[in-house]
Design an enzyme around this catalytic site. Structure first.
Site, PDB file in Angstrom:
ATOM      1  N   ASP A  21     -22.611   7.090   7.886  1.00 36.65           N
ATOM      2  CA  ASP A  21     -21.725   6.208   8.658  1.00 36.65           C
ATOM      3  C   ASP A  21     -22.535   5.196   9.474  1.00 36.65           C
ATOM      4  O   ASP A  21     -23.683   5.466   9.844  1.00 36.65           O
ATOM      5  CB  ASP A  21     -20.848   7.073   9.589  1.00 36.65           C
ATOM      6  N   HIS A  38     -23.681  -2.386   4.066  1.00 36.76           N
ATOM      7  CA  HIS A  38     -23.514  -1.495   2.905  1.00 36.76           C
ATOM      8  C   HIS A  38     -24.705  -1.632   1.958  1.00 36.76           C
ATOM      9  O   HIS A  38     -25.188  -0.646   1.416  1.00 36.76           O
ATOM     10  CB  HIS A  38     -22.204  -1.814   2.176  1.00 36.76           C
ATOM     11  N   LEU A 132     -32.996  18.052  -8.376  1.00 36.12           N
ATOM     12  CA  LEU A 132     -31.897  17.871  -7.419  1.00 36.12           C
ATOM     13  C   LEU A 132     -30.598  17.488  -8.122  1.00 36.12           C
ATOM     14  O   LEU A 132     -30.599  16.684  -9.053  1.00 36.12           O
ATOM     15  CB  LEU A 132     -32.292  16.738  -6.449  1.00 36.12           C
TER      16      LEU A 132
HETATM   17  C1  IPE Z   1     -16.391   8.511   6.819  1.00 38.65           C
HETATM   18  O1  IPE Z   1     -16.680   7.343   7.513  1.00 38.65           O
HETATM   19  C2  IPE Z   1     -16.352   8.225   5.352  1.00 38.65           C
HETATM   20  C3  IPE Z   1     -17.621   7.805   4.763  1.00 38.65           C
HETATM   21  C4  IPE Z   1     -18.781   7.822   5.343  1.00 38.65           C
HETATM   22  C5  IPE Z   1     -17.543   7.373   3.392  1.00 38.65           C
HETATM   23  P1  IPE Z   1     -15.533   6.442   8.145  1.00 38.65           P
HETATM   24  O2  IPE Z   1     -16.192   5.330   8.845  1.00 38.65           O
HETATM   25  O3  IPE Z   1     -14.511   6.105   7.124  1.00 38.65           O
HETATM   26  O4  IPE Z   1     -14.864   7.484   9.169  1.00 38.65           O
HETATM   27  P2  IPE Z   1     -14.026   7.247  10.492  1.00 38.65           P
HETATM   28  O5  IPE Z   1     -12.961   6.236  10.174  1.00 38.65           O
HETATM   29  O6  IPE Z   1     -14.972   6.722  11.518  1.00 38.65           O
HETATM   30  O7  IPE Z   1     -13.490   8.598  10.860  1.00 38.65           O
HETATM   31  C1  IPE Z   2     -20.009   3.938   6.216  1.00 33.76           C
HETATM   32  O1  IPE Z   2     -20.171   2.837   7.051  1.00 33.76           O
HETATM   33  C2  IPE Z   2     -19.793   3.533   4.781  1.00 33.76           C
HETATM   34  C3  IPE Z   2     -18.385   3.634   4.321  1.00 33.76           C
HETATM   35  C4  IPE Z   2     -17.430   4.260   4.953  1.00 33.76           C
HETATM   36  C5  IPE Z   2     -18.070   3.013   3.043  1.00 33.76           C
HETATM   37  P1  IPE Z   2     -18.946   2.126   7.724  1.00 33.76           P
HETATM   38  O2  IPE Z   2     -18.480   1.032   6.832  1.00 33.76           O
HETATM   39  O3  IPE Z   2     -17.894   3.111   8.090  1.00 33.76           O
HETATM   40  O4  IPE Z   2     -19.605   1.502   9.039  1.00 33.76           O
HETATM   41  P2  IPE Z   2     -18.993   1.486  10.501  1.00 33.76           P
HETATM   42  O5  IPE Z   2     -18.569   2.874  10.834  1.00 33.76           O
HETATM   43  O6  IPE Z   2     -17.834   0.548  10.442  1.00 33.76           O
HETATM   44  O7  IPE Z   2     -20.100   1.001  11.357  1.00 33.76           O
HETATM   45 MG    MG Z   3     -17.535   4.216   9.742  1.00 31.54          MG
END
Ligand code: IPE
Ligand code: IPE
Ligand code: MG
Length: 245
Positions: A21, A38, A132
């Protein structure tokens, strides 16, 4: 001494799961569009996967896209689906070189055709690798998975292939998308959020949790080794007393 040297080789976690995240916030912090985060996040996936393979982790499960992530703006979802295809195409040689087998968990039927077929192709190509196992959670949510398991079990009971009395922990576990895998020993979440976000709810019952404020694009190998050392210093009691361990 670096954390890598502190890792005890015969107590390596078999299965590490990661909620990757913070990509969006990382990009925003430098005044860039979320997609830059990303893309940078993919570099971290490459690094951490190689590090996990090198130290002998058996399963690494990465939460890449949740069921709820379908609700993001269409432009971001579309761009992520393209990024996934490009990444698999580019990284398949890395997987082959490191003897890594790719698998996925999640509702792949919701993915665009090109993304789904690229993944299936790579799964097939790497299926005989013995190092892995890299599991990508894609269009995955734990509640979706539990509903699928409940439906499949109910259908078997209806067809008299199973008795209600047969339903136990093992049977339920065998109807999850993770049926062939050990439960995660360690869950890591980056970006400082202290939540599970619908990830592996059944399988995380006794996992050790490690949260770091580090954003995923800047998650270093050193931080990864730190999480493992931290895990190795914990006492997993599984409900027992310390003296029984
Ligand atoms: C969780 O992250 C899902 C992934 C890392 C793919 P999110 O950014 O979607 O989660 P929330 O919305 O903060 O709970
Ligand atoms: C995690 O990073 C990747 C996905 C959920 C695809 P985020 O896109 O949730 O990044 P933040 O949480 O908005 O910083
Ligand atoms: Mg996120």
């Amino acid at each position: 001494m670096g954390y890598k040297q502190q890792i005890i080789p015969d107590r390596i976690p078999r299965h590490i799961a990661i909620i990757m995240d913070g990509n969006g916030r990382w990009a925003k912090r430098q005044g860039l569009a979320r997609m830059f985060g990303h893309r940078q996040g993919v570099e971290t996936v490459h690094r951490i996967t190689e590090a996990a393979a090198e130290i002998g982790i058996q399963y690494l499960t990465l939460y890449a896209f949740s069921t709820e992530n379908w609700n993001r703006p269409k432009e971001e979802v579309d761009a992520l689906m393209v990024l996934l295809v490009d990444t698999i195409a580019k990284e398949t040689p890395t997987l082959m070189r490191n003897n890594i087998r790719l698998q996925t968990i999640g509702d792949l039927s919701r993915l665009p055709q090109a993304t789904r077929s690229k993944f299936l192709e790579c799964i097939q190509q790497t299926s005989n690798n013995t190092g892995l196992t890299l599991v990508i959670a894609l269009s995955y949510s734990a509640r979706w998975e539990i509903i699928q398991a409940a439906k499949n079990i109910a259908a078997k009971v209806q067809k008299h292939q199973l008795l209600i009395e047969d339903i136990n922990e093992e049977l339920l576990a065998n109807h999850m998308t993770t049926a062939q895998m050990p439960d995660p020993d360690l869950l890591i979440r980056t970006s400082g959020e202290l939540r599970i976000s619908n990830f592996l709810l059944w399988q995380l019952a006794y996992s050790e949790l490690y949260f770091t404020s580090c954003l995923w694009p800047e998650f270093t190998n050193e931080e990864f080794y730190h999480a493992i050392v931290d895990y190795q210093n914990r006492e997993r009691r599984f409900g027992k007393t310390s003296e029984q361990i």
